[in-house]
Scaffold this motif. Sequence first.
Motif, PDB file in Angstrom:
ATOM      1  N   LEU A  99      -3.831   2.442  -9.966  1.00  0.00           N
ATOM      2  CA  LEU A  99      -5.422   2.322  -9.088  1.00  0.00           C
ATOM      3  C   LEU A  99      -5.919   3.191  -9.486  1.00  0.00           C
ATOM      4  O   LEU A  99      -7.492   2.750  -9.735  1.00  0.00           O
ATOM      5  N   LYS A 100      -6.014   3.737  -8.596  1.00  0.00           N
ATOM      6  CA  LYS A 100      -6.500   4.733  -8.287  1.00  0.00           C
ATOM      7  C   LYS A 100      -6.947   5.637  -9.777  1.00  0.00           C
ATOM      8  O   LYS A 100      -8.450   6.435 -10.038  1.00  0.00           O
ATOM      9  N   TRP A 101      -6.108   5.890 -10.717  1.00  0.00           N
ATOM     10  CA  TRP A 101      -5.865   6.975 -11.976  1.00  0.00           C
ATOM     11  C   TRP A 101      -7.266   5.999 -12.506  1.00  0.00           C
ATOM     12  O   TRP A 101      -8.299   6.799 -13.293  1.00  0.00           O
ATOM     13  N   LYS A 102      -6.718   4.449 -12.118  1.00  0.00           N
ATOM     14  CA  LYS A 102      -8.092   3.732 -13.143  1.00  0.00           C
ATOM     15  C   LYS A 102      -9.492   3.560 -12.880  1.00  0.00           C
ATOM     16  O   LYS A 102     -10.748   3.820 -13.072  1.00  0.00           O
ATOM     17  N   ARG A 103      -9.038   3.876 -11.538  1.00  0.00           N
ATOM     18  CA  ARG A 103     -10.555   3.998 -10.050  1.00  0.00           C
ATOM     19  C   ARG A 103     -11.184   5.417 -11.102  1.00  0.00           C
ATOM     20  O   ARG A 103     -12.773   5.450 -11.514  1.00  0.00           O
ATOM     21  N   LEU A 104     -11.040   6.408 -11.163  1.00  0.00           N
ATOM     22  CA  LEU A 104     -11.194   8.054 -11.256  1.00  0.00           C
ATOM     23  C   LEU A 104     -11.926   8.068 -13.107  1.00  0.00           C
ATOM     24  O   LEU A 104     -12.782   8.016 -13.113  1.00  0.00           O
ATOM     25  N   ARG A 105     -11.546   6.792 -13.635  1.00  0.00           N
ATOM     26  CA  ARG A 105     -11.452   6.450 -15.084  1.00  0.00           C
ATOM     27  C   ARG A 105     -12.540   5.927 -15.277  1.00  0.00           C
ATOM     28  O   ARG A 105     -13.261   5.628 -16.294  1.00  0.00           O
ATOM     29  N   ARG A 136       0.495  -1.484  -0.598  1.00  0.00           N
ATOM     30  CA  ARG A 136      -0.142   0.249   0.177  1.00  0.00           C
ATOM     31  C   ARG A 136       0.802   1.272  -0.019  1.00  0.00           C
ATOM     32  O   ARG A 136      -0.247   2.057   0.014  1.00  0.00           O
ATOM     33  N   PHE A 137       2.177   1.347   0.387  1.00  0.00           N
ATOM     34  CA  PHE A 137       3.066   2.048   0.284  1.00  0.00           C
ATOM     35  C   PHE A 137       3.840   2.818  -0.942  1.00  0.00           C
ATOM     36  O   PHE A 137       4.615   3.254  -0.590  1.00  0.00           O
ATOM     37  N   TYR A 138       3.763   1.774  -1.550  1.00  0.00           N
ATOM     38  CA  TYR A 138       4.258   1.911  -2.708  1.00  0.00           C
ATOM     39  C   TYR A 138       4.063   2.298  -3.904  1.00  0.00           C
ATOM     40  O   TYR A 138       2.698   2.443  -4.716  1.00  0.00           O
ATOM     41  N   PHE A 139       4.243   4.511  -3.761  1.00  0.00           N
ATOM     42  CA  PHE A 139       3.251   5.376  -4.176  1.00  0.00           C
ATOM     43  C   PHE A 139       2.860   4.671  -5.991  1.00  0.00           C
ATOM     44  O   PHE A 139       1.633   4.961  -6.608  1.00  0.00           O
ATOM     45  N   TRP A 140       3.428   4.350  -7.485  1.00  0.00           N
ATOM     46  CA  TRP A 140       3.599   4.177  -8.369  1.00  0.00           C
ATOM     47  C   TRP A 140       2.643   3.460  -9.056  1.00  0.00           C
ATOM     48  O   TRP A 140       1.463   3.845  -9.543  1.00  0.00           O
ATOM     49  N   TYR A 141       2.541   2.618  -8.104  1.00  0.00           N
ATOM     50  CA  TYR A 141       0.995   1.317  -8.790  1.00  0.00           C
ATOM     51  C   TYR A 141      -0.256   1.744  -7.751  1.00  0.00           C
ATOM     52  O   TYR A 141      -1.136   1.646  -8.349  1.00  0.00           O
ATOM     53  N   GLN A 142       0.144   1.914  -6.258  1.00  0.00           N
ATOM     54  CA  GLN A 142      -1.226   2.035  -5.744  1.00  0.00           C
ATOM     55  C   GLN A 142      -1.428   3.648  -6.698  1.00  0.00           C
ATOM     56  O   GLN A 142      -3.322   3.756  -6.875  1.00  0.00           O
ATOM     57  N   ALA A 143      -1.314   4.154  -6.772  1.00  0.00           N
ATOM     58  CA  ALA A 143      -1.550   6.091  -7.893  1.00  0.00           C
ATOM     59  C   ALA A 143      -2.457   5.263  -8.965  1.00  0.00           C
ATOM     60  O   ALA A 143      -3.194   5.756  -9.319  1.00  0.00           O
ATOM     61  N   SER A 171       6.606   4.519 -15.678  1.00  0.00           N
ATOM     62  CA  SER A 171       5.304   3.628 -16.217  1.00  0.00           C
ATOM     63  C   SER A 171       4.373   3.591 -15.997  1.00  0.00           C
ATOM     64  O   SER A 171       3.256   3.160 -16.806  1.00  0.00           O
ATOM     65  N   PHE A 172       4.395   3.282 -14.971  1.00  0.00           N
ATOM     66  CA  PHE A 172       2.519   2.977 -14.641  1.00  0.00           C
ATOM     67  C   PHE A 172       1.824   4.170 -14.749  1.00  0.00           C
ATOM     68  O   PHE A 172       0.412   3.832 -14.701  1.00  0.00           O
ATOM     69  N   LEU A 173       2.130   5.117 -14.632  1.00  0.00           N
ATOM     70  CA  LEU A 173       1.190   6.341 -14.355  1.00  0.00           C
ATOM     71  C   LEU A 173       1.521   7.458 -15.795  1.00  0.00           C
ATOM     72  O   LEU A 173       0.450   7.965 -16.276  1.00  0.00           O
ATOM     73  N   ILE A 174       2.803   7.299 -16.256  1.00  0.00           N
ATOM     74  CA  ILE A 174       2.829   8.068 -17.628  1.00  0.00           C
ATOM     75  C   ILE A 174       2.899   7.666 -18.690  1.00  0.00           C
ATOM     76  O   ILE A 174       3.873   6.137 -18.396  1.00  0.00           O
ATOM     77  N   PRO A 175       2.343   7.609 -19.583  1.00  0.00           N
ATOM     78  CA  PRO A 175       2.184   6.477 -20.827  1.00  0.00           C
ATOM     79  C   PRO A 175       3.990   6.788 -21.495  1.00  0.00           C
ATOM     80  O   PRO A 175       4.955   7.721 -21.618  1.00  0.00           O
ATOM     81  N   LYS A 176       4.517   5.948 -22.145  1.00  0.00           N
ATOM     82  CA  LYS A 176       5.976   5.879 -23.204  1.00  0.00           C
ATOM     83  C   LYS A 176       6.994   6.337 -22.245  1.00  0.00           C
ATOM     84  O   LYS A 176       7.589   7.290 -22.625  1.00  0.00           O
ATOM     85  N   THR A 177       6.817   6.291 -20.893  1.00  0.00           N
ATOM     86  CA  THR A 177       7.840   6.291 -20.360  1.00  0.00           C
ATOM     87  C   THR A 177       8.213   4.581 -19.459  1.00  0.00           C
ATOM     88  O   THR A 177       9.297   4.522 -18.556  1.00  0.00           O
TER      89      THR A 177
END
Length: 239
Positions: A149-155, A140-147, A196-202
């Motif tokens: 998942l939250k972004w997916k839920r927001l969408r 739960r404390f690993y920022f990139w993956y948890q962010a 790359s979990f959050l930003i495409p093409k990175t």
Amino acid sequence: MEEAWGEPVSRAWAEQFPIAPYRRLVLEQQAIPGGRALEVGSGPAHDSLPLADRGIDVHGVDWSRKGLEAGRRLYAGEGHRLHAVCCDIRDLPYRDGSFDFVWNGGVLEHFEDGDIRKVLGEMRRVAKRGGTVLATVPNRFYFWYQAHLKWKRLRGREHQYGFERALDAGHLAAQFRMVGFENVNMTGIHLHPAPSFLIPKTGWTTRLFARIFRPLEAAATHSPWRARSGLDLVVWARK
């Protein structure tokens, strides 16, 4: 989730996931060569294939018949045999003390605490005395993956496997202790940042971080700070 395993599974497919090499390192450190291993909630047991490569007798249990059949074909294609059983992992069809190593990865986060303890209790029961029980779950404390998942839920996009929650190492270790384990260990894997979990093409940035962090990842040392830093946290204990 039967449809999740409708397509053939290959070694190349299994090794494409960013977490795969780090899980392999942990399994190779903990499993006993030549022993018997059980992956609980295995799907096709692709994560346990490196154990079979080392001469370990691999068993897999899951509710998905398609997943288990995909695993049988995967192992046969690699010259191994997967002993696959379809069952409820909260009620394992094995005698007490049947396995040297019992584990799962990416499973317990799909259960509430009461069922987590049922699964861990069964894993402990079928482990031999002196055998190891190990679980890896998203941290739960690993920022990139948890962010991510939250972004997916927001969408409006739900997780593909339905209910899922991230856990912290202290909470999972407490579940281990509640089912009878005493000396509980913890660590973390995939410690490097993953933009790359959050930003495409990175993807190149994530691969660069992976190379930089490789010596740290490969070190056979474990600690609570790793359990709070990695994509996956790992908790294990001996029976």
